[in-house]
Design an enzyme around this catalytic site. Sequence first.
Site, PDB file in Angstrom:
ATOM      1  CG  ASP A  75      -0.341  26.249 -25.690  1.00 64.43           C
ATOM      2  OD1 ASP A  75      -1.557  26.555 -25.580  1.00 64.43           O
ATOM      3  OD2 ASP A  75       0.140  25.802 -26.739  1.00 64.43           O
ATOM      4  CD  GLU A 108       4.553  18.573 -25.948  1.00 65.40           C
ATOM      5  OE1 GLU A 108       4.650  19.788 -25.702  1.00 65.40           O
ATOM      6  OE2 GLU A 108       3.656  18.111 -26.669  1.00 65.40           O
ATOM      7  CE1 TYR A 120       2.185  23.436 -23.078  1.00 67.36           C
ATOM      8  CE2 TYR A 120       4.349  22.462 -23.459  1.00 67.36           C
ATOM      9  CZ  TYR A 120       3.101  22.826 -23.920  1.00 67.36           C
ATOM     10  OH  TYR A 120       2.770  22.562 -25.213  1.00 67.36           O
TER      11      TYR A 120
END
Length: 354
Positions: free
Chosen positions: A137, A33, A119
């Site tokens: 996103d 990520e 996020y």
Amino acid sequence: MQLLAWYDQNKRPLPWRLDQASLRDPYRTWVSEVMLQQTLIPVVIPAYQRFLKKFPDVFALSLATEDELRPLVKGLGYYRRFGMLQRAAKIIAGVSPPGKPLWPENQDAWKVLPGIGEYTSAAIGSIAFGIPVPVIDGNVERVLCRLADIRQAPNLPELKPRYRQMITKMLGNPIATARPGDFNQAMMELGQRICTPKSPDCGACPISAKCASRKAKSQHLAPAPKIRPAYEEVRLQMIIGLRRGLDGKREVALFRRGSKSKFLKGSRGFWYGETRDLPSGTENVGSFRHSITKHKITADVQILEMKPATKKSCKISAWTKESPDWVPAGVVENELISNLDVKAWRLVTRRLQP
Ligand code: SF4
């Protein structure tokens, strides 16, 4: 749920997904990520694989030096995120018994670590721990805008609560709640591959029956173009010091950039400044354009031939306070992390070729 059925049939076989099939490892999710934050998937895949080979777990990463870390993430850009990843690994390793990482227990606890925001904490929470939190996103925002036929710029702050409300409702479906990590990845992949900005493939879309834009034939209007930040033009002079080493071979001056550098803090590369005042003896080898965040840079590249090496250290000029590392020209490209430096070096090598 049709979205998850589509995902099961069509998902890309990405290495971090294959990892998760055999073991749910928060470390692997976290590394992938962080890499994906600013970099495209094809560039991330080889970097992820070499990173995991060198640092297979959070304990190995916690011991990494900057010189070990930098070459592994070369080409991904925005080095700062990896410095924060390493600092966070140190924190986790510091509170864990040997070999048994103690992971943060919830999204808020993840967010306390350096470099982890809304996020990334949601992605790790849903993918590695199965917590039903949505990940939003740019791709997901576009899909949501089309589902609700929102014809506004997708990055308007006032749309954020609406996105959250919509996706939380979708995630409330019991099939999605049972597989929140897959649901989030399915939404992102749908945006990347089917509900693309210019030509959405509505015929292949698993959620087309619920799509208001499709019904209204307004896919080209929803969302409206993004609001872009104002760019700042910057002119840089880059000076590449060259000399003959003690063995007679060419060497190149590289500097470690300090915490006050305008760009690429902490990285090793060529000297740059916004000065128009160049030291005597510089020779211009060309210019190039490069963007760093909201800065559009025009860089003028100068070479400066220095006297051959002696045993004493040598600054490339009186106006630099620091002494450089002199690196053999044959290996200098391997030492460069930023594309700013790589582009400058390519201009220099073109000039140095016979
Ligand atoms: S139907 Fe078309 S516009 Fe609507 S979400 Fe699917 S791909 Fe996007």
